[in-house]
Write an enzyme that holds these catalytic residues in place. Structure first.
Site, PDB file in Angstrom:
ATOM      1  CD  GLU A  34      -2.725   3.459  -5.376  1.00  0.00           C
ATOM      2  OE1 GLU A  34      -3.864   2.891  -5.571  1.00  0.00           O
ATOM      3  OE2 GLU A  34      -1.760   3.031  -5.111  1.00  0.00           O
TER       4      GLU A  34
ATOM      5  CG  HIS B 229      -3.160  -0.466  -6.972  1.00  0.00           C
ATOM      6  ND1 HIS B 229      -3.667   0.152  -5.858  1.00  0.00           N
ATOM      7  CD2 HIS B 229      -3.301  -1.846  -6.712  1.00  0.00           C
ATOM      8  CE1 HIS B 229      -3.710  -0.636  -4.662  1.00  0.00           C
ATOM      9  NE2 HIS B 229      -3.733  -1.979  -5.273  1.00  0.00           N
TER      10      HIS B 229
ATOM     11  NE  ARG C  58      -4.261  -1.290  -0.074  1.00  0.00           N
ATOM     12  CZ  ARG C  58      -4.518  -2.245  -1.028  1.00  0.00           C
ATOM     13  NH1 ARG C  58      -3.349  -2.747  -1.707  1.00  0.00           N
ATOM     14  NH2 ARG C  58      -5.622  -2.711  -1.036  1.00  0.00           N
TER      15      ARG C  58
END
Ligand code: DGY
Length: 328
Positions: free
Chosen positions: A271, A290, A242
């Site tokens: 993000e 991601h 993360r």
């Protein structure tokens, strides 16, 4: 059977939507776009089940969802959910552990290889028509095989990365986790190949430091200036966990001061990565959007497990994969 109201926030494949609509009333609303947001808000008060991912289900959402019984996340990470609020209301939270481990481990290994062997940079050289002669040592990479891997976090995904490293690339593996794993019973193939190691020692000995940490109040900002400062000069850092576990200012300083040779990042503090983030264009950063679990097979398996979890919970059965919100 008693049809319940299910709100799908995000993408769900057609075959999984069909499983839901066969037994429940289903509304699909993407809260990230303005039209979807209105539909999401309008449906929340009657929703008994929520399923989706990549959208914060915060205290406000939970307060508005007065009939909510279960939230089924199409993710293993649960940092988008207000865990204490869910626990206080007795709302079940489900997630998707297990089905994505090997795929995320593949992604992390791709980042280790890409960052160390300069794969993207060299591919761009070819694409740009700059391959006019054999490259010189200014463009050489560094070996991955045989180097020492330090893992921050040693859950299922960390162990899948360790297997690739130890068994496929002959890499000694060090790991830092709250508890040592009994490898002889839990991961016999890693026995004698991976060692539980204090954090500072791991940082000083690892050629590759890979973070696979969940985001909690303990891990937020944990990888900071001190941690980068303890890394072996020339180390490669990869984050597949993360983004907010890393202080990005400290990461950039470590890259610019030459402590870190390169970084491979699948996750970021914010993000999608903001256009003005220096990490977007840094020459020694390999950034991905991601996509740790983003293969057709694995994203489908995640959607299938999340749908099964939701159907089980709404039927009053114990779901296959429940997250224990009491631990929050
Ligand atoms: C997960 O499942 O938590 C992955 O990071 C995708 O969000």
């Amino acid at each position: 059977m008693n049809r319940k109201n299910v709100l799908v926030f995000g993408e769900l494949p057609d075959d999984q939507l069909a499983r839901l609509t066969a037994v429940h009333e289903v509304t699909v609303a993407h809260p990230r776009d303005p039209v979807g947001r209105a539909a999401f808000d309008a449906t929340l008060p009657t929703a008994q089940g929520l399923i989706g991912s990549s959208y914060p289900i915060d205290q406000g959402v939970i307060d508005a969802a007065t009939r909510l019984e279960v939230v089924s996340s199409v993710s293993v990470g649960v940092d988008n959910y207000a865990l204490k609020a869910l626990h206080a209301r007795g709302i079940t939270l489900c997630h998707t552990p297990g089905v994505l481990d090997e795929t995320v481990a593949d992604t992390v290994f791709a980042l280790m290889l890409a960052a160390s062997r300069r794969v993207v940079e060299l591919a761009n050289l070819v694409r740009d028509g700059r391959w006019t002669q054999g490259i010189g040592d200014d463009l050489f990479g560094f070996d991955v095989h045989g180097k020492t891997l330090g893992l921050l976090g040693f859950g299922r995904i960390g162990q899948a990365i360790a297997r690739r490293a130890a068994l496929g690339f002959g890499m000694p593996v060090l790991y830092h986790a709250r508890h040592a794993v009994d490898l002889s019973t839990q991961a016999p193939e890693l026995a004698g190949r991976a060692a539980h190691t204090p954090l500072d020692e791991l940082l000083g000995r690892s050629d590759f430091v890979v973070a696979m940490l969940p985001l909690t109040e303990h891990t937020r900002g944990m990888i900071d200036q001190r941690v980068f400062g303890l890394m072996k000069p020339g180390a490669v850092f990869v984050n597949g966990g993360r983004g907010p576990t890393v202080r990005e200012d400290a990461l950039l300083a470590a890259l610019d001061q030459g402590t870190l040779r390169a970084a491979g990042l699948d996750v970021f503090a914010k993000e999608p990565l903001p256009a003005d983030s220096p990490l977007r264009t840094h020459p020694r950063v390999t950034p991905l959007p991601h996509v740790g679990s983003a293969t057709h097979e694995t994203r489908h398996a995640m959607a299938e497990l999340a749908t099964t979890n939701l159907l089980q919970a709404l039927a009053g059965e114990r779901p296959t994969a429940v997250y224990d919100t009491a631990t929050a």
